[in-house]
Design a protein around this motif. Structure first.
Motif, PDB file in Angstrom:
ATOM      1  N   LYS A  99       0.826  -1.226   0.000  1.00 56.08           N
ATOM      2  CA  LYS A  99       0.000   0.000   0.000  1.00 56.08           C
ATOM      3  C   LYS A  99       0.858   1.274   0.000  1.00 56.08           C
ATOM      4  CE  LYS A  99      -3.916  -2.312   0.514  1.00 56.08           C
ATOM      5  NZ  LYS A  99      -4.526  -2.622  -0.775  1.00 56.08           N
ATOM      6  N   ILE A 100       1.813   1.291  -0.882  1.00 56.84           N
ATOM      7  CA  ILE A 100       2.729   2.434  -0.926  1.00 56.84           C
ATOM      8  C   ILE A 100       2.132   3.595  -1.716  1.00 56.84           C
ATOM      9  CG2 ILE A 100       4.875   1.118  -0.675  1.00 56.84           C
ATOM     10  CD1 ILE A 100       4.952   1.436  -3.859  1.00 56.84           C
ATOM     11  N   ASN A 101       2.644   4.785  -1.458  1.00 54.81           N
ATOM     12  CA  ASN A 101       2.270   5.962  -2.238  1.00 54.81           C
ATOM     13  C   ASN A 101       3.274   6.097  -3.385  1.00 54.81           C
ATOM     14  OD1 ASN A 101       2.099   8.605  -3.294  1.00 54.81           O
ATOM     15  ND2 ASN A 101       1.075   9.291  -1.423  1.00 54.81           N
ATOM     16  N   ILE A 102       2.799   5.794  -4.602  1.00 53.92           N
ATOM     17  CA  ILE A 102       3.684   5.782  -5.776  1.00 53.92           C
ATOM     18  C   ILE A 102       4.362   7.141  -5.984  1.00 53.92           C
ATOM     19  CG2 ILE A 102       3.673   5.680  -8.322  1.00 53.92           C
ATOM     20  CD1 ILE A 102       3.616   2.915  -7.007  1.00 53.92           C
ATOM     21  N   PHE A 103       3.610   8.217  -5.770  1.00 56.36           N
ATOM     22  CA  PHE A 103       4.163   9.554  -6.032  1.00 56.36           C
ATOM     23  C   PHE A 103       5.330   9.852  -5.086  1.00 56.36           C
ATOM     24  CE2 PHE A 103      -0.441   9.671  -7.012  1.00 56.36           C
ATOM     25  CZ  PHE A 103      -0.319   9.670  -8.393  1.00 56.36           C
ATOM     26  N   GLU A 104       5.232   9.352  -3.854  1.00 58.44           N
ATOM     27  CA  GLU A 104       6.351   9.538  -2.911  1.00 58.44           C
ATOM     28  C   GLU A 104       7.496   8.592  -3.242  1.00 58.44           C
ATOM     29  OE1 GLU A 104       4.687   9.087   1.005  1.00 58.44           O
ATOM     30  OE2 GLU A 104       3.412  10.871   0.770  1.00 58.44           O
ATOM     31  N   GLU A 105       7.145   7.336  -3.593  1.00 57.13           N
ATOM     32  CA  GLU A 105       8.189   6.331  -3.873  1.00 57.13           C
ATOM     33  C   GLU A 105       9.034   6.707  -5.093  1.00 57.13           C
ATOM     34  OE1 GLU A 105       9.466   3.714  -2.402  1.00 57.13           O
ATOM     35  OE2 GLU A 105       8.139   4.018  -0.678  1.00 57.13           O
ATOM     36  N   LEU A 106       8.381   7.236  -6.135  1.00 58.55           N
ATOM     37  CA  LEU A 106       9.147   7.541  -7.349  1.00 58.55           C
ATOM     38  C   LEU A 106      10.162   8.658  -7.095  1.00 58.55           C
ATOM     39  CD1 LEU A 106       6.506   7.197 -10.229  1.00 58.55           C
ATOM     40  CD2 LEU A 106       8.173   5.531  -9.433  1.00 58.55           C
ATOM     41  N   PHE A 107       9.840   9.565  -6.171  1.00 59.12           N
ATOM     42  CA  PHE A 107      10.816  10.609  -5.841  1.00 59.12           C
ATOM     43  C   PHE A 107      11.993  10.058  -5.034  1.00 59.12           C
ATOM     44  CE2 PHE A 107       7.838  14.136  -7.008  1.00 59.12           C
ATOM     45  CZ  PHE A 107       8.738  14.827  -7.799  1.00 59.12           C
ATOM     46  N   LYS A 108      11.846   8.820  -4.520  1.00 60.04           N
ATOM     47  CA  LYS A 108      12.979   8.201  -3.802  1.00 60.04           C
ATOM     48  C   LYS A 108      13.978   7.574  -4.764  1.00 60.04           C
ATOM     49  CE  LYS A 108      10.227   7.169   0.304  1.00 60.04           C
ATOM     50  NZ  LYS A 108       9.464   6.070   0.921  1.00 60.04           N
ATOM     51  N   ILE A 109      13.587   7.409  -6.042  1.00 60.38           N
ATOM     52  CA  ILE A 109      14.537   6.885  -7.036  1.00 60.38           C
ATOM     53  C   ILE A 109      15.606   7.951  -7.244  1.00 60.38           C
ATOM     54  CG2 ILE A 109      14.830   6.198  -9.448  1.00 60.38           C
ATOM     55  CD1 ILE A 109      11.995   5.039  -9.337  1.00 60.38           C
ATOM     56  N   LYS A 110      16.841   7.554  -7.082  1.00 61.03           N
ATOM     57  CA  LYS A 110      17.953   8.513  -7.078  1.00 61.03           C
ATOM     58  C   LYS A 110      17.958   9.398  -8.331  1.00 61.03           C
ATOM     59  CE  LYS A 110      22.930   8.632  -6.886  1.00 61.03           C
ATOM     60  NZ  LYS A 110      24.032   7.898  -7.478  1.00 61.03           N
ATOM     61  N   GLY A 111      17.989  10.700  -8.116  1.00 59.76           N
ATOM     62  CA  GLY A 111      18.087  11.643  -9.225  1.00 59.76           C
ATOM     63  C   GLY A 111      16.752  12.196  -9.692  1.00 59.76           C
ATOM     64  N   THR A 112      15.624  11.636  -9.207  1.00 60.56           N
ATOM     65  CA  THR A 112      14.313  12.086  -9.698  1.00 60.56           C
ATOM     66  C   THR A 112      14.067  13.551  -9.337  1.00 60.56           C
ATOM     67  OG1 THR A 112      13.458   9.865  -9.408  1.00 60.56           O
ATOM     68  CG2 THR A 112      11.830  11.607  -9.692  1.00 60.56           C
ATOM     69  N   ARG A 113      13.768  14.344 -10.355  1.00 67.06           N
ATOM     70  CA  ARG A 113      13.541  15.781 -10.120  1.00 67.06           C
ATOM     71  C   ARG A 113      12.183  16.256 -10.595  1.00 67.06           C
ATOM     72  NH1 ARG A 113      19.416  18.478 -11.366  1.00 67.06           N
ATOM     73  NH2 ARG A 113      20.581  17.066 -10.016  1.00 67.06           N
ATOM     74  N   LEU A 114      11.652  15.615 -11.640  1.00 62.38           N
ATOM     75  CA  LEU A 114      10.357  16.047 -12.184  1.00 62.38           C
ATOM     76  C   LEU A 114       9.420  14.854 -12.277  1.00 62.38           C
ATOM     77  CD1 LEU A 114      11.609  18.224 -15.196  1.00 62.38           C
ATOM     78  CD2 LEU A 114      10.737  19.083 -13.015  1.00 62.38           C
ATOM     79  N   MET A 115       8.104  15.137 -12.200  1.00 64.40           N
ATOM     80  CA  MET A 115       7.096  14.076 -12.335  1.00 64.40           C
ATOM     81  C   MET A 115       5.876  14.633 -13.057  1.00 64.40           C
ATOM     82  SD  MET A 115       5.171  12.035  -9.271  1.00 64.40           S
ATOM     83  CE  MET A 115       6.666  11.273  -8.673  1.00 64.40           C
ATOM     84  N   TYR A 116       5.298  13.822 -13.940  1.00 61.80           N
ATOM     85  CA  TYR A 116       4.063  14.216 -14.644  1.00 61.80           C
ATOM     86  C   TYR A 116       3.078  13.040 -14.591  1.00 61.80           C
ATOM     87  CZ  TYR A 116       8.128  16.221 -17.191  1.00 61.80           C
ATOM     88  OH  TYR A 116       9.342  16.758 -17.531  1.00 61.80           O
ATOM     89  N   TYR A 117       1.798  13.300 -14.329  1.00 61.58           N
ATOM     90  CA  TYR A 117       0.766  12.251 -14.392  1.00 61.58           C
ATOM     91  C   TYR A 117      -0.604  12.871 -14.649  1.00 61.58           C
ATOM     92  CZ  TYR A 117       0.059  13.548  -9.466  1.00 61.58           C
ATOM     93  OH  TYR A 117      -0.165  14.257  -8.308  1.00 61.58           O
ATOM     94  N   ARG A 118      -1.549  12.003 -15.107  1.00 62.52           N
ATOM     95  CA  ARG A 118      -2.904  12.442 -15.478  1.00 62.52           C
ATOM     96  C   ARG A 118      -3.802  12.666 -14.278  1.00 62.52           C
ATOM     97  NH1 ARG A 118      -1.933   8.190 -18.326  1.00 62.52           N
ATOM     98  NH2 ARG A 118      -1.921   8.261 -20.590  1.00 62.52           N
ATOM     99  N   GLU A 119      -4.727  13.592 -14.409  1.00 65.41           N
ATOM    100  CA  GLU A 119      -5.882  13.678 -13.501  1.00 65.41           C
ATOM    101  C   GLU A 119      -6.820  12.527 -13.874  1.00 65.41           C
ATOM    102  OE1 GLU A 119      -7.001  15.985 -10.867  1.00 65.41           O
ATOM    103  OE2 GLU A 119      -8.224  14.188 -10.839  1.00 65.41           O
ATOM    104  N   ASP A 120      -7.624  12.052 -12.943  1.00 63.27           N
ATOM    105  CA  ASP A 120      -8.628  11.033 -13.250  1.00 63.27           C
ATOM    106  C   ASP A 120      -9.650  11.620 -14.236  1.00 63.27           C
ATOM    107  OD1 ASP A 120      -7.419   9.397 -11.410  1.00 63.27           O
ATOM    108  OD2 ASP A 120      -8.821   9.865  -9.790  1.00 63.27           O
TER     109      ASP A 120
END
Ligand code: ZN
Length: 524
Positions: free
Chosen positions: A324-345
């Protein structure tokens, strides 16, 4: 249409200024040129070349006038279980899947050669070949092997030099022979009215040895030399005065600061890599991840078919998988991640919102922003906003021109082009939502902005080098453009343009109308 794979505009024009590309220099002086031609998102070979050749962008290819190729690797979620598209790998029924690309473009666009209409058409080592009467190499197996062979054989530096010269020479020699002896290649004895050329050696060398290597520069000098032979022969045959030659690239390049390891992401999150045969119960697919990572997640709404991958809702992604992880938080833990884009429902192809996030390097704080879009075809417009007015997601507020477009209004692609062509992530407020409209695109995209690259395809780490080209920095997205040849072509510098402008310019020179899907405009 001549695409030299993997050439940064500043490198190309530096070599011209140094007098090392005399044939390109002459073409530049006698025709139209631009030092700032902005490519598509992601700045990767096949999606960008599809946009160049069709003069349009991707989108919802089922309902809109656009093409259907969003990236090099994508997931076909309309089948259950989904299939994995990889234009560089073998498919179940093909030698390599690259031949699916002509069909993947869809029926709602046309290629340059389809738009030219009647007459003979030639594609030399170019896979995007719809509308072609003659393709070199003559059959799919040979053409597939040709590309694979070059990538493999050129790893040997001693052999690379001879192979690159041979490969470049073949491209031009074949086209010249099309003009000299059309009867041998076509049904009628007429030279081709339109031809595609693809020089792929520059990309193979860039990935293996870098854009700063002696071999990479030498190869550009060699491509200039063979293009000089083509021009001379066309002149002697009497065709040059009626010929327009467009020279461009598909993307630039960069060197990542380090190479990362994706495997800790799986162990930390408890997610497993989906594969239609090896792990059909997997719940994540990282379609591709160099400096830009495209992540697919299996949504909770399978409508009674366990193998079906619905789009996950934002709520699904906030509590995802066995832990039950929060994907948006987990992806920022990947080393070097600076930007993120995703769709609204609930986004549709007519209207929607793309969420943006940026991690501040100093404070580690995460800022939000969004792009809203509306309209289709030529009416498509987008609005870009950030929660932090002093430091927005793409860094546009610090620029006098770009900041004027962050005011609550919607803007067209050419308005974004005028305001952002000189900046990193130029055109992104327009290109990102077009990409997300394609049902083949992923759920969440992240970017390291080149600080770390992962060399992952469909979840698996590949061996790879630090040199690549997928991010939005200027060195990766700004290309050279020359359109020259016939003395009828005006001499002028275009301060900035986009790669989709090339095809409509060529079509207009033939006195024809571009297909109605074309987003680019005639540069003359
Ligand atoms: Zn490329």
């Amino acid at each position: 249409m001549c695409i030299i794979d993997d050439v940064r505009s500043s490198h190309f024009f530096d070599l011209i200024e140094k007098g090392l590309l005399p044939n390109f220099k002459r073409l530049m002086q006698n025709g139209i040129f631009s030092k700032t031609c902005v490519t598509d998102f992601p700045s990767v070979t096949y999606p960008t070349q599809c946009s160049i050749i069709t003069g349009t962008y991707t989108g919802d290819y089922r309902h809109e006038l656009c093409h259907g190729v969003p990236s090099y690797h994508w997931m076909g979620r309309y089948l259950a279980p989904p299939f994995l598209r990889n234009y560089g790998a073998p498919g179940s029924d093909e030698l390599i899947q690259i031949y699916k690309m002509n069909a993947d473009l869809g029926e709602n666009c046309q290629t340059l050669l389809e738009m030219t209409g009647e007459g003979n058409h030639s594609s030399i080592t170019q896979f995007i070949s719809r509308g072609t009467d003659y393709i070199y190499p003559e059959n799919k197996v040979k053409l597939g092997l040709y590309y694979e062979f070059l990538q493999f054989a050129m790893r040997n530096k001693k052999r690379a030099k001879g192979l690159m010269a041979l490969a470049n020479t073949i491209v031009v020699r074949k086209l010249i022979d099309n003009f000299k002896r059309p009867k041998k290649y076509f049904k009628s004895n007429e030279p081709p009215i339109g031809s595609n050329l693809w020089f792929m050696t520059s990309d193979v060398i860039m990935h293996l040895f870098g854009y700063d290597s002696y071999l990479y520069k030498l190869n550009l000098l060699h491509i200039d030399k063979v293009m000089g032979i083509l021009i001379k022969e066309l002149d002697e045959l009497g065709y040059l005065a009626d010929t327009a030659i467009a020279i461009t690239a598909d993307h630039g390049n960069y060197k990542a600061k380090s190479i990362g390891n994706i495997l800790p992401f799986y162990s930390r999150t408890g997610l497993t890599n989906y594969h239609p045969k090896k792990n059909v119960n997997g719940n994540v697919n990282i379609a591709e991840f160099g400096g830009v990572g495209m992540f697919n997640f299996k949504g909770s709404n399978d409508a009674g078919n366990e193998a079906y991958w619905s789009r996950p809702s934002i709520t699904d992604l906030e509590k995802f998988g066995p832990k039950k992880i929060n994907i948006f938080e987990e992806l920022f833990k990947i080393k070097g991640t600076r930007l993120m884009y995703y769709r609204e429902d609930g986004n549709t192809y007519k209207k929607g919102t793309i969420h943006l996030k940026r991690k501040d390097q100093k404070s580690g704080k995460i800022f939000s922003g969004k792009i809203e879009y509306k309209g289709i075809g030529k009416e498509f417009k987008t609005r870009y906003a950030s929660e932090n007015d002093e430091n927005d997601i793409f860094g546009f507020v610090r620029d006098d021109n770009a900041s004027k477009l962050i005011n609550g209004n919607f803007y067209s692609i050419d308005e974004w082009l005028d305001a952002t062509h000189h900046l990193d992530h130029a055109l992104y407020p327009d290109l990102i939502p077009r990409h997300f409209k394609n049902p083949r695109s992923s759920d969440v995209i992240i970017s390291t902005k080149g600080s770390v690259i992962y060399n992952v395809t469909h979840g698996k780490p590949q061996s790879g080098h630090a040199f690549t080209h997928d991010i939005g920095l200027q060195e990766s997205i700004i290309l050279p453009l020359i359109i020259s040849g016939s003395p009828e072509i005006p001499q002028k510098e275009i301060s900035h343009c986009k790669t989709t402008d090339i095809t409509p310019t060529l079509i207009s020179m033939l006195g024809k109308k571009p297909h109605e899907s074309v987003v680019g405009k005639n540069l003359i």
